[in-house]
Motif scaffolding. Structure first.
Motif, mmCIF file in Angstrom:
data_model
loop_
_atom_site.group_PDB
_atom_site.id
_atom_site.type_symbol
_atom_site.label_atom_id
_atom_site.label_comp_id
_atom_site.label_asym_id
_atom_site.label_seq_id
_atom_site.Cartn_x
_atom_site.Cartn_y
_atom_site.Cartn_z
ATOM 1 N N GLY A 52 0.817 -1.204 0.000
ATOM 2 C CA GLY A 52 0.000 0.000 0.000
ATOM 3 C C GLY A 52 0.852 1.256 0.000
ATOM 4 O O GLY A 52 2.079 1.209 0.118
ATOM 5 N N GLY A 53 0.186 2.397 -0.131
ATOM 6 C CA GLY A 53 0.867 3.670 -0.027
ATOM 7 C C GLY A 53 1.224 4.300 -1.355
ATOM 8 O O GLY A 53 1.309 3.632 -2.387
ATOM 9 N N THR A 54 1.446 5.606 -1.312
ATOM 10 C CA THR A 54 1.875 6.360 -2.481
ATOM 11 C C THR A 54 3.392 6.289 -2.601
ATOM 12 O O THR A 54 4.089 5.874 -1.665
ATOM 13 C CB THR A 54 1.454 7.829 -2.363
ATOM 14 O OG1 THR A 54 2.155 8.426 -1.257
ATOM 15 C CG2 THR A 54 -0.050 7.961 -2.129
ATOM 16 N N ALA A 55 3.909 6.753 -3.736
ATOM 17 C CA ALA A 55 5.360 6.731 -3.949
ATOM 18 C C ALA A 55 6.088 7.565 -2.900
ATOM 19 O O ALA A 55 7.137 7.157 -2.381
ATOM 20 C CB ALA A 55 5.671 7.237 -5.352
ATOM 21 N N ASP A 56 5.541 8.732 -2.550
ATOM 22 C CA ASP A 56 6.178 9.588 -1.553
ATOM 23 C C ASP A 56 6.171 8.934 -0.175
ATOM 24 O O ASP A 56 7.154 9.024 0.580
ATOM 25 C CB ASP A 56 5.473 10.943 -1.480
ATOM 26 C CG ASP A 56 5.751 11.812 -2.704
ATOM 27 O OD1 ASP A 56 6.693 11.494 -3.451
ATOM 28 O OD2 ASP A 56 5.003 12.790 -2.906
ATOM 29 N N GLN A 57 5.060 8.292 0.172
ATOM 30 C CA GLN A 57 4.978 7.624 1.469
ATOM 31 C C GLN A 57 5.952 6.449 1.550
ATOM 32 O O GLN A 57 6.604 6.239 2.580
ATOM 33 C CB GLN A 57 3.543 7.152 1.719
ATOM 34 C CG GLN A 57 2.555 8.286 1.935
ATOM 35 C CD GLN A 57 1.112 7.820 1.906
ATOM 36 O OE1 GLN A 57 0.789 6.767 1.337
ATOM 37 N NE2 GLN A 57 0.228 8.588 2.509
ATOM 38 N N VAL A 58 6.041 5.695 0.478
ATOM 39 C CA VAL A 58 6.988 4.575 0.431
ATOM 40 C C VAL A 58 8.408 5.094 0.589
ATOM 41 O O VAL A 58 9.215 4.540 1.349
ATOM 42 C CB VAL A 58 6.827 3.781 -0.877
ATOM 43 C CG1 VAL A 58 7.994 2.830 -1.068
ATOM 44 C CG2 VAL A 58 5.506 3.013 -0.872
ATOM 45 N N ALA A 59 8.738 6.180 -0.113
ATOM 46 C CA ALA A 59 10.086 6.741 -0.037
ATOM 47 C C ALA A 59 10.426 7.172 1.384
ATOM 48 O O ALA A 59 11.551 6.946 1.862
ATOM 49 C CB ALA A 59 10.213 7.914 -0.999
ATOM 50 N N ALA A 60 9.469 7.783 2.074
ATOM 51 C CA ALA A 60 9.712 8.245 3.436
ATOM 52 C C ALA A 60 9.986 7.067 4.374
ATOM 53 O O ALA A 60 10.899 7.129 5.215
ATOM 54 C CB ALA A 60 8.518 9.051 3.931
ATOM 55 N N LEU A 61 9.223 5.994 4.249
ATOM 56 C CA LEU A 61 9.444 4.835 5.111
ATOM 57 C C LEU A 61 10.736 4.113 4.751
ATOM 58 O O LEU A 61 11.439 3.596 5.626
ATOM 59 C CB LEU A 61 8.256 3.879 5.031
ATOM 60 C CG LEU A 61 7.043 4.255 5.878
ATOM 61 C CD1 LEU A 61 5.915 3.266 5.649
ATOM 62 C CD2 LEU A 61 7.392 4.318 7.360
ATOM 63 N N LYS A 62 11.066 4.088 3.478
ATOM 64 C CA LYS A 62 12.354 3.500 3.070
ATOM 65 C C LYS A 62 13.508 4.258 3.717
ATOM 66 O O LYS A 62 14.472 3.656 4.213
ATOM 67 C CB LYS A 62 12.497 3.539 1.552
ATOM 68 C CG LYS A 62 11.776 2.435 0.814
ATOM 69 C CD LYS A 62 12.080 2.503 -0.685
ATOM 70 C CE LYS A 62 11.457 1.347 -1.430
ATOM 71 N NZ LYS A 62 11.758 1.399 -2.889
ATOM 72 N N ASN A 63 13.418 5.585 3.720
ATOM 73 C CA ASN A 63 14.463 6.392 4.336
ATOM 74 C C ASN A 63 14.560 6.132 5.831
ATOM 75 O O ASN A 63 15.664 6.057 6.399
ATOM 76 C CB ASN A 63 14.193 7.881 4.087
ATOM 77 C CG ASN A 63 14.436 8.285 2.645
ATOM 78 O OD1 ASN A 63 15.185 7.624 1.924
ATOM 79 N ND2 ASN A 63 13.798 9.363 2.212
ATOM 80 N N ALA A 64 13.399 5.974 6.491
ATOM 81 C CA ALA A 64 13.397 5.674 7.926
ATOM 82 C C ALA A 64 14.036 4.327 8.201
ATOM 83 O O ALA A 64 14.815 4.175 9.161
ATOM 84 C CB ALA A 64 11.966 5.710 8.457
ATOM 85 N N ALA A 65 13.735 3.339 7.367
ATOM 86 C CA ALA A 65 14.331 2.012 7.531
ATOM 87 C C ALA A 65 15.831 2.055 7.277
ATOM 88 O O ALA A 65 16.621 1.417 7.988
ATOM 89 C CB ALA A 65 13.648 1.013 6.603
ATOM 90 N N ARG A 66 16.232 2.826 6.284
ATOM 91 C CA ARG A 66 17.659 2.949 5.957
ATOM 92 C C ARG A 66 18.421 3.614 7.103
ATOM 93 O O ARG A 66 19.552 3.228 7.424
ATOM 94 C CB ARG A 66 17.824 3.740 4.668
ATOM 95 C CG ARG A 66 19.242 3.726 4.102
ATOM 96 C CD ARG A 66 19.311 4.459 2.776
ATOM 97 N NE ARG A 66 18.422 3.827 1.782
ATOM 98 C CZ ARG A 66 17.343 4.407 1.276
ATOM 99 N NH1 ARG A 66 17.002 5.624 1.656
ATOM 100 N NH2 ARG A 66 16.597 3.784 0.389
ATOM 101 N N ALA A 67 17.810 4.601 7.742
ATOM 102 C CA ALA A 67 18.455 5.309 8.846
ATOM 103 C C ALA A 67 18.736 4.385 10.024
ATOM 104 O O ALA A 67 19.684 4.599 10.788
ATOM 105 C CB ALA A 67 17.586 6.483 9.294
#
Length: 217
Positions: A68-83
């Motif tokens: 689920g989620g939009t491209a921007d939302q996915v990108a934000a969670l990916k960044n959080a996981a990467r951090a």
């Protein structure tokens, strides 16, 4: 109270879709934690990402499959996981068709919902229950008005509580089996299509049989 529990029918080619998902994300031998739904902030998915390091430390083969989620939302969670250096354990699928959701539910070992606030029950809860899989859910009103300790592992809405709930459900197979059984039982007795239609028929019968106020006067 008549909950909106009706759902789409599973696709005829469900086994093929399931196998395609297993191959696409290399799920063989991995413990699959599945989330489905929107990726809005109130869903508390930042808590799930923050819980991931503890889960991975105990279960290195875990994968968090996020649907689920939009491209921007996915990108934000990916960044959080990467951090937090846990991005290798997350697979972000984005939005899929309603019929595809059935296949993702089928590949899951645990279904998770980490909503941090709110009072309305997410529609995914009814899908989760019908899937007959163990559920880990935060113990807030949005969830507890539909779930109890027999149908879900209810945890505090904070990272360590979520991590402990996921670890317990993924490692205690008897407990996971009991939760899955309880979820299926609750779906059948309270949230099935049959129950929905029975409630709707009782409501309509009451409306038809009610004496109009004007006639009573």
């Amino acid at each position: 109270m008549i909950e909106n529990t009706l759902d789409f029918d599973p696709p005829d080619d469900l086994p093929t879709r399931v196998e395609n998902i297993r191959e696409r994300f290399s799920l063989a031998g991995r413990a699959v934690v599945l989330y489905t739904g929107t990726l809005e902030r109130y869903q508390g998915l930042d808590l799930l990402v923050s819980a991931a390091p503890e889960v991975i430390q105990r279960l290195p083969n875990v994968v968090f499959l996020m649907v689920g989620g939009t491209a921007d939302q996915v990108a934000a969670l990916k960044n959080a996981a990467r951090a937090l250096s846990v991005d290798q354990a997350f697979e972000f699928v984005g939005s899929v068709s309603p019929t595809d959701v059935f296949a993702y539910l089928e590949v899951a070992d645990v279904l998770v919902t980490t909503r941090a606030r709110g009072t309305n029950t997410p529609l995914k809860i009814y899908q989760y229950l019908r899937a007959g899989k163990p559920i880990v859910a935060t113990a807030i009103r949005s969830h507890t008005q539909a779930l109890d300790s027999t149908s879900a592992e209810l945890v505090p809405p904070e990272p360590m509580g979520i991590a402990k709930g996921l670890i317990r459900t993924l490692t205690d197979h008897n407990h996971a089996h009991d939760l899955a059984t309880g979820a299926r039982r609750l779906a059948d007795t309270r949230y099935s299509e049959r129950v929905y239609m029975e409630r709707l028929e009782r409501l309509m019968a009451g409306v038809v049989n009610a004496t109009p106020r004007a006639a009573a006067n």
